[in-house]
Design a protein around this motif. Structure first.
Motif, short mmCIF file in Angstrom:
data_model
loop_
_atom_site.label_atom_id
_atom_site.label_comp_id
_atom_site.label_asym_id
_atom_site.label_seq_id
_atom_site.Cartn_x
_atom_site.Cartn_y
_atom_site.Cartn_z
N SER A 109 -8.95 3.54 -10.70
CA SER A 109 -8.10 4.44 -9.89
C SER A 109 -6.66 4.30 -10.35
CB SER A 109 -8.23 4.11 -8.41
OG SER A 109 -7.52 2.93 -8.11
N SER A 110 -5.83 5.26 -9.94
CA SER A 110 -4.43 5.24 -10.39
C SER A 110 -3.62 4.21 -9.61
CB SER A 110 -3.83 6.63 -10.19
OG SER A 110 -4.13 7.07 -8.89
N LYS A 111 -4.23 3.67 -8.56
CA LYS A 111 -3.50 2.74 -7.69
C LYS A 111 -3.77 1.29 -8.11
CE LYS A 111 -4.89 1.26 -3.26
NZ LYS A 111 -5.30 1.51 -1.89
N ALA A 112 -2.76 0.42 -7.97
CA ALA A 112 -2.94 -1.01 -8.27
C ALA A 112 -3.50 -1.71 -7.04
CB ALA A 112 -1.61 -1.62 -8.66
N TRP A 113 -4.43 -2.65 -7.25
CA TRP A 113 -5.05 -3.37 -6.14
C TRP A 113 -4.66 -4.85 -6.20
CZ3 TRP A 113 -8.43 -0.63 -2.83
CH2 TRP A 113 -8.81 0.65 -3.28
N TYR A 114 -4.45 -5.44 -5.04
CA TYR A 114 -4.07 -6.86 -4.99
C TYR A 114 -4.98 -7.60 -4.02
CZ TYR A 114 0.09 -5.07 -7.28
OH TYR A 114 0.93 -4.46 -8.17
N CYS A 115 -5.28 -8.86 -4.38
CA CYS A 115 -6.15 -9.68 -3.52
C CYS A 115 -5.43 -9.96 -2.19
CB CYS A 115 -6.48 -10.99 -4.23
SG CYS A 115 -7.36 -12.16 -3.18
N SER A 116 -6.10 -9.73 -1.08
CA SER A 116 -5.48 -9.91 0.24
C SER A 116 -5.27 -11.39 0.57
CB SER A 116 -6.35 -9.28 1.33
OG SER A 116 -6.52 -7.92 1.09
N ILE A 117 -5.88 -12.29 -0.21
CA ILE A 117 -5.73 -13.73 0.05
C ILE A 117 -4.67 -14.33 -0.87
CG2 ILE A 117 -6.91 -15.98 -0.05
CD1 ILE A 117 -7.92 -14.43 2.33
N CYS A 118 -4.81 -14.13 -2.22
CA CYS A 118 -3.90 -14.83 -3.15
C CYS A 118 -2.86 -13.90 -3.76
CB CYS A 118 -4.70 -15.54 -4.24
SG CYS A 118 -5.49 -14.39 -5.39
N ASP A 119 -2.88 -12.60 -3.39
CA ASP A 119 -1.85 -11.66 -3.86
C ASP A 119 -2.00 -11.29 -5.35
OD1 ASP A 119 0.31 -10.06 -3.49
OD2 ASP A 119 1.66 -11.63 -2.77
N MET A 120 -3.07 -11.77 -5.99
CA MET A 120 -3.24 -11.53 -7.43
C MET A 120 -3.58 -10.07 -7.71
SD MET A 120 -5.89 -13.48 -9.94
CE MET A 120 -7.27 -12.40 -9.67
N PHE A 121 -3.06 -9.54 -8.82
CA PHE A 121 -3.38 -8.18 -9.25
C PHE A 121 -4.86 -8.15 -9.64
CE2 PHE A 121 -3.76 -5.20 -12.90
CZ PHE A 121 -3.55 -4.03 -12.19
N LEU A 122 -5.62 -7.18 -9.12
CA LEU A 122 -7.06 -7.15 -9.37
C LEU A 122 -7.39 -6.17 -10.50
CD1 LEU A 122 -8.35 -7.12 -5.69
CD2 LEU A 122 -8.38 -9.04 -7.27
N VAL A 123 -8.04 -6.68 -11.50
CA VAL A 123 -8.42 -5.83 -12.63
C VAL A 123 -9.66 -5.04 -12.20
CG1 VAL A 123 -9.08 -5.85 -15.08
CG2 VAL A 123 -7.55 -7.61 -14.17
N THR A 124 -9.67 -3.76 -12.58
CA THR A 124 -10.78 -2.87 -12.22
C THR A 124 -12.14 -3.46 -12.59
OG1 THR A 124 -9.32 -1.04 -12.62
CG2 THR A 124 -11.65 -0.52 -12.50
N GLY A 125 -13.09 -3.39 -11.68
CA GLY A 125 -14.44 -3.88 -11.96
C GLY A 125 -14.62 -5.35 -11.64
N ILE A 126 -13.53 -6.06 -11.35
CA ILE A 126 -13.66 -7.50 -11.05
C ILE A 126 -13.44 -7.74 -9.55
CG2 ILE A 126 -12.58 -9.76 -11.40
CD1 ILE A 126 -12.29 -9.06 -14.30
N PRO A 137 5.69 -3.57 -6.50
CA PRO A 137 4.33 -4.07 -6.74
C PRO A 137 4.03 -5.31 -5.88
CG PRO A 137 5.77 -4.55 -8.61
CD PRO A 137 6.55 -3.70 -7.68
N GLY A 138 2.75 -5.53 -5.58
CA GLY A 138 2.35 -6.69 -4.77
C GLY A 138 1.76 -6.26 -3.45
N LEU A 139 1.44 -7.27 -2.66
CA LEU A 139 0.78 -7.03 -1.36
C LEU A 139 1.86 -6.76 -0.30
CD1 LEU A 139 -2.29 -7.20 -0.60
CD2 LEU A 139 -1.78 -9.45 0.32
N ASN A 140 2.25 -5.48 -0.17
CA ASN A 140 3.35 -5.15 0.74
C ASN A 140 2.90 -4.18 1.82
OD1 ASN A 140 5.31 -6.53 -0.86
ND2 ASN A 140 5.22 -4.84 -2.30
N ASP A 141 3.62 -4.21 2.93
CA ASP A 141 3.48 -3.23 4.03
C ASP A 141 2.07 -3.23 4.65
OD1 ASP A 141 6.10 -2.76 3.46
OD2 ASP A 141 5.67 -1.06 2.15
N PHE A 142 1.91 -2.45 5.71
CA PHE A 142 0.67 -2.55 6.50
C PHE A 142 0.08 -1.17 6.82
CE2 PHE A 142 2.80 -6.52 7.25
CZ PHE A 142 1.79 -7.45 7.37
N GLN A 143 -1.25 -1.15 7.02
CA GLN A 143 -1.92 0.07 7.49
C GLN A 143 -2.90 -0.34 8.59
OE1 GLN A 143 -4.22 2.39 4.59
NE2 GLN A 143 -3.92 4.18 5.89
N CYS A 144 -2.95 0.46 9.65
CA CYS A 144 -3.93 0.19 10.71
C CYS A 144 -5.26 0.83 10.29
CB CYS A 144 -3.45 0.75 12.05
SG CYS A 144 -4.73 0.71 13.33
#
Ligand SMILES: [Zn+2]
Ligand SMILES: [Zn+2]
Ligand SMILES: [Zn+2]
Ligand SMILES: [Zn+2]
Length: 303
Positions: A69-86, A147-154
Motif C-alpha cells: 500500500s502507499s501508506k507506511a505501517w509501524y508496529c504498535s508495540i516497538c514503533d518499528m517500520f513494517l516492511v510489506t508482507g512481514i 513518520p512513526g507511530l503518531n496521533d490516534f483514531q477511534c
C-alpha cells in the motif's frame, strides 16, 4: 399428584426397564438407545449451527498480513517500520505488529470489544497507522505529518485526532456517521459454547438500542472467493461495524447470518451480500426457508 410421584419411584422405573428388555430383545434395546443418542447429538449440532459463533475479541486480535500500500505501517508495540508482507494488522481495531510483537500486542493492546456491559460507549483510541490524509477532529489540520507511530483514531467512530489534541476530545463515543448501521457492544449478548473443543462464543440475543432509524447492517461474504476480494470486503467492514456483524461464508452457512433477522425481529436488518449470483441465490433460498420477509434492493455498478 399420584401419577407424578410414580415417576420418582425408582422401584417402578426398574420394573419398567426389566419389562422392556425381554419384550424387545437386548440388541434391539441397545440399538434404540444408540439411535436416541445419535438423534440427540444431531439435533444439538443442527440447533448450534443456526447460532452465530462469535470471535472472542478479549483474547487475540484478528490478524491479517499487511499488503502493498502507499501508506507506511509501524508496529504498535516497538514503533518499528513494517516492511510489506512481514508485519500484520488487526482488521477490527487497526493495531499493527512486527512478528516478534504479535504475542505482546495480543496481551497489552485490547481489540475492539464486541460485547460490553457498559451502556455508555467510550472512544477506543488506537495509536498511529491512520489512513492517509486524515484530518484532526479538533483543530482541522492534517494528522500523521511526521513518520512513526503518531496521533490516534477511534476504532468505533473512526474520528482521528492529534496526540496533542486528544485531551480536548470527550470520552463518550457516539459511533460516528455509521451509527445507524452499527450494533453497539452493549446490545450484544453472548453465551459460551459448552463442551466444545474450540471455545467460541455464541450470539444469544441482540437488544434494540432504541435509536431512531437504526437499521443494523449484516455483511455476508466468502473470504476464499473472488481473488481475495471477498476477504478484503469482510476486512473493511470489520473496521467500520461491530465485527460480529460480518459473516464469512467459508466458516458459516447463510442461516447463521440470517439468524440476525430472527434475533432482531420485528426490526428490519439490512443484508449486504458480497459475492456473485451463486452466493446471492444461496442466501435468498435460505431466507425463504426461514420464512423471512425479503425486500430486494439490488444495486448494480454503472459502467
Ligand atoms: Zn514490534
Ligand atoms: Zn484488534
Ligand atoms: Zn469514537
Ligand atoms: Zn489537532
Amino acid at each position: 399428584m399420584a401419577t407424578f410421584s410414580k415417576f420418582f419411584n425408582t422401584n417402578t422405573n426398574i420394573t419398567m426397564l426389566d419389562d422392556l428388555i425381554p419384550s424387545m430383545g437386548l440388541p434391539a434395546f441397545i440399538s434404540a438407545i444408540v439411535l436416541c443418542c445419535v438423534g440427540f447429538y444431531l439435533i444439538r449440532k443442527l440447533s448450534v449451527d443456526t447460532k452465530i459463533p462469535v470471535r472472542d475479541s478479549s483474547k487475540n486480535h484478528n490478524w491479517s498480513t499487511i499488503e502493498v500500500s502507499s501508506k507506511a505501517w509501524y508496529c504498535s508495540i516497538c514503533d518499528m517500520f513494517l516492511v510489506t508482507g512481514i508485519g500484520v494488522f488487526c482488521d477490527c481495531c487497526g493495531v499493527c505488529a512486527c512478528p516478534e510483537d504479535v504475542k505482546k500486542a495480543n496481551l497489552k493492546l485490547p481489540c475492539k470489544a464486541i460485547v460490553s456491559t457498559n451502556d455508555v460507549q467510550l472512544h477506543h483510541w488506537v495509536k498511529g497507522n491512520l489512513p492517509l490524509g486524515t484530518i484532526c477532529y479538533i483543530c482541522d489540520e492534517e494528522c500523521c505529518l511526521e513518520p512513526g507511530l503518531n496521533d490516534f483514531q477511534c476504532c468505533w467512530c473512526q474520528r482521528t485526532v492529534h496526540t496533542e489534541c486528544l485531551d480536548k476530545m470527550g470520552q463518550v463515543c457516539d459511533f460516528g456517521s455509521f451509527r445507524n448501521m452499527i450494533v453497539p457492544p452493549s446490545c450484544v449478548q453472548v453465551a459460551r459454547r459448552k463442551g466444545a473443543l474450540n471455545k467460541h462464543l455464541l450470539l444469544r440475543a441482540v437488544k434494540d438500542p432504541g435509536w431512531e432509524n437504526w437499521t443494523p447492517l449484516v455483511v455476508i461474504g466468502n473470504k476464499k472467493s473472488g481473488n481475495s476480494d471477498g476477504a478484503q470486503v469482510l476486512s473493511e467492514f470489520r473496521k467500520y461495524l461491530n465485527p460480529v456483524q460480518v459473516i464469512d461464508l467459508s466458516e458459516r452457512k447463510p442461516q447463521a447470518a440470517l439468524q440476525w433477522c430472527v434475533l432482531l425481529a420485528p426490526r428490519p436488518v439490512k443484508l449486504l451480500i458480497a459475492g456473485g449470483d451463486g452466493t446471492v441465490a444461496w442466501v435468498m433460498t435460505s431466507s425463504y426457508k426461514m420464512d423471512l420477509d425479503v425486500r430486494n434492493q439490488a444495486y448494480k455498478k454503472k459502467i
